[in-house]
Motif scaffolding. Structure first.
Motif, mmCIF file in Angstrom:
data_model
loop_
_atom_site.group_PDB
_atom_site.id
_atom_site.type_symbol
_atom_site.label_atom_id
_atom_site.label_comp_id
_atom_site.label_asym_id
_atom_site.label_seq_id
_atom_site.Cartn_x
_atom_site.Cartn_y
_atom_site.Cartn_z
ATOM 1 N N ASN A 129 0.778 -1.236 0.000
ATOM 2 C CA ASN A 129 0.000 0.000 0.000
ATOM 3 C C ASN A 129 0.811 1.289 0.000
ATOM 4 N N PHE A 130 2.109 1.214 0.313
ATOM 5 C CA PHE A 130 2.852 2.454 0.504
ATOM 6 C C PHE A 130 4.140 2.548 -0.303
ATOM 7 N N ASN A 131 4.429 1.557 -1.124
ATOM 8 C CA ASN A 131 5.553 1.661 -2.056
ATOM 9 C C ASN A 131 6.857 2.034 -1.360
ATOM 10 N N VAL A 132 7.163 1.375 -0.244
ATOM 11 C CA VAL A 132 8.394 1.681 0.487
ATOM 12 C C VAL A 132 9.611 1.132 -0.261
ATOM 13 N N ASP A 133 10.725 1.834 -0.118
ATOM 14 C CA ASP A 133 11.976 1.420 -0.771
ATOM 15 C C ASP A 133 12.817 0.515 0.103
ATOM 16 N N CYS A 134 12.607 0.586 1.411
ATOM 17 C CA CYS A 134 13.326 -0.287 2.341
ATOM 18 C C CYS A 134 12.537 -0.348 3.638
ATOM 19 N N ILE A 135 12.900 -1.317 4.488
ATOM 20 C CA ILE A 135 12.201 -1.507 5.759
ATOM 21 C C ILE A 135 13.214 -1.625 6.884
ATOM 22 N N VAL A 136 12.948 -0.899 7.973
ATOM 23 C CA VAL A 136 13.766 -0.971 9.177
ATOM 24 C C VAL A 136 12.873 -1.434 10.324
ATOM 25 N N ASN A 137 13.279 -2.499 10.986
ATOM 26 C CA ASN A 137 12.557 -2.993 12.156
ATOM 27 C C ASN A 137 13.304 -2.558 13.415
ATOM 28 N N THR A 138 12.613 -1.859 14.287
ATOM 29 C CA THR A 138 13.216 -1.374 15.530
ATOM 30 C C THR A 138 12.552 -2.027 16.726
ATOM 31 N N GLY A 139 13.299 -2.194 17.816
ATOM 32 C CA GLY A 139 12.681 -2.759 19.004
ATOM 33 C C GLY A 139 13.675 -3.329 19.988
ATOM 34 N N ILE A 140 13.174 -4.189 20.860
ATOM 35 C CA ILE A 140 13.974 -4.774 21.927
ATOM 36 C C ILE A 140 14.111 -6.276 21.702
ATOM 37 N N ALA A 141 15.055 -6.882 22.429
ATOM 38 C CA ALA A 141 15.327 -8.309 22.247
ATOM 39 C C ALA A 141 16.030 -8.863 23.478
ATOM 40 N N GLY A 142 16.091 -10.179 23.545
ATOM 41 C CA GLY A 142 16.849 -10.860 24.594
ATOM 42 C C GLY A 142 18.240 -11.197 24.103
ATOM 43 N N GLY A 143 19.241 -10.865 24.882
ATOM 44 C CA GLY A 143 20.626 -11.120 24.489
ATOM 45 C C GLY A 143 21.002 -12.578 24.610
ATOM 46 N N ILE A 189 12.584 -6.294 -1.179
ATOM 47 C CA ILE A 189 12.710 -5.018 -0.478
ATOM 48 C C ILE A 189 13.887 -5.114 0.500
ATOM 49 N N PRO A 190 14.855 -4.212 0.422
ATOM 50 C CA PRO A 190 15.981 -4.229 1.374
ATOM 51 C C PRO A 190 15.470 -4.015 2.803
ATOM 52 N N PHE A 191 16.101 -4.693 3.766
ATOM 53 C CA PHE A 191 15.669 -4.545 5.154
ATOM 54 C C PHE A 191 16.860 -4.639 6.098
ATOM 55 N N VAL A 192 16.655 -4.139 7.305
ATOM 56 C CA VAL A 192 17.583 -4.374 8.409
ATOM 57 C C VAL A 192 16.768 -4.398 9.694
ATOM 58 N N VAL A 193 17.204 -5.226 10.624
ATOM 59 C CA VAL A 193 16.575 -5.307 11.940
ATOM 60 C C VAL A 193 17.550 -4.728 12.963
ATOM 61 N N ILE A 194 17.054 -3.830 13.800
ATOM 62 C CA ILE A 194 17.869 -3.204 14.835
ATOM 63 C C ILE A 194 17.182 -3.445 16.172
ATOM 64 N N ARG A 195 17.898 -4.095 17.081
ATOM 65 C CA ARG A 195 17.306 -4.449 18.366
ATOM 66 C C ARG A 195 18.241 -4.073 19.510
ATOM 67 N N CYS A 196 17.654 -3.480 20.533
ATOM 68 C CA CYS A 196 18.402 -3.156 21.747
ATOM 69 C C CYS A 196 18.043 -4.172 22.829
ATOM 70 N N ILE A 197 19.034 -4.608 23.569
ATOM 71 C CA ILE A 197 18.859 -5.715 24.511
ATOM 72 C C ILE A 197 18.182 -5.238 25.798
ATOM 73 N N SER A 198 17.061 -5.897 26.133
ATOM 74 C CA SER A 198 16.312 -5.575 27.350
ATOM 75 C C SER A 198 16.511 -6.603 28.453
ATOM 76 N N ASP A 199 17.006 -7.785 28.089
ATOM 77 C CA ASP A 199 17.189 -8.865 29.064
ATOM 78 C C ASP A 199 18.150 -9.886 28.469
ATOM 79 N N ASN A 200 18.497 -10.896 29.246
ATOM 80 C CA ASN A 200 19.457 -11.909 28.788
ATOM 81 C C ASN A 200 18.811 -13.233 28.401
ATOM 82 N N ALA A 201 17.498 -13.239 28.199
ATOM 83 C CA ALA A 201 16.767 -14.431 27.749
ATOM 84 C C ALA A 201 17.046 -15.651 28.628
#
Length: 229
Positions: free
Chosen positions: A66-80, A186-198
């Motif tokens: 629906n939005f014809n994006v050229d790339c996608i960035v996923n942001t959020g948190i994760a377990g280390g 579609i080019p993508f990258v995932v960026i995650r900051c660590i919130s816990d150690n899983a």
């Protein structure tokens, strides 16, 4: 790049970006809210996909259609997971995959990929953005990110995932976003900051660092928008 799609799983993960964004309008498709506007004069679509792989895949496909994006960035948190990755560190996806899907299924069924590789230019951009982000006790890493349909808070399960996939962190959406991006070219990258150690202490650490880590990741994505072509 004309338009960047930015996806967070939870509202907390996109809150800072929405605050820094000039929002022209909002569209709702299949229950997902898409905020259309600009960050640092860059055209962006910011959305919250909800938790889990199906939500992430559905939201990503609707974003692309629906939005014809050229790339996608996923942001959020994760377990280390990786021993050198500490709480509040950032992981940039070298590649992504599922820790709860059989590797044979990944290889032998469409789209015949065991891992989905992050885009090299977006990875380089994320590295530059990390270097510009001034914060104490903070490091960035480039490595594998794995996704699955559960919050990992068990040391034995953590050990098993590390032995099987050698990932840097674990979360619940990135591989689905990478998967859908890949089949749509579609080019993508995932960026995650660590919130816990899983591990067995994950729930305690998560509650303490959820907001801080989400803001760290969002700030790096904001820095990316400042320097992206």
């Amino acid at each position: 790049m004309d338009t960047v799609g930015i996806i967070g799983a939870m509202e907390l993960e996109i809150k800072l970006l929405k605050e820094k964004m000039y929002i022209e309008r909002k569209e709702t498709i299949a229950g997902f809210n898409y905020y259309i506007g600009r960050i640092e004069e860059k055209n962006v679509i910011v959305t919250c996909c909800g938790v889990g792989k199906v939500n992430a895949a559905s939201c990503t496909q609707a974003l692309i259609d629906n939005f014809n994006v050229d790339c996608i960035v996923n942001t959020g948190i994760a377990g280390g997971l990786y021993s050198e990755v500490k709480i509040c560190d950032v992981v940039i996806s070298k590649d992504v995959t599922y820790h709860d899907v059989d590797k044979r299924q990944m290889k032998n069924c469409f789209p015949f990929k065991e891992y989905f590789e992050g885009n090299e230019k977006l990875i380089e951009l994320a590295i530059k953005a990390c270097k510009q982000y001034k914060h104490n006790n903070y490091k960035y890493h480039i490595g594998r990110i794995v996704s699955g349909e559960s919050f990992i808070s068990n040391s034995e399960m953590k050990k098993s995932i590390i032995e099987e996939y050698s990932p840097y962190c674990v979360e619940m959406e990135g591989a689905a976003i990478g998967h859908v991006s890949y089949i749509n070219n579609i080019p993508f990258v995932v960026i995650r900051c660590i919130s816990d150690n899983a591990d067995d202490e994950a729930n305690i650490n998560y509650n303490d660092f959820e907001k801080i880590s989400a803001e760290h990741s969002a700030n790096i994505v904001f820095n990316m928008m400042k320097i992206i072509d």
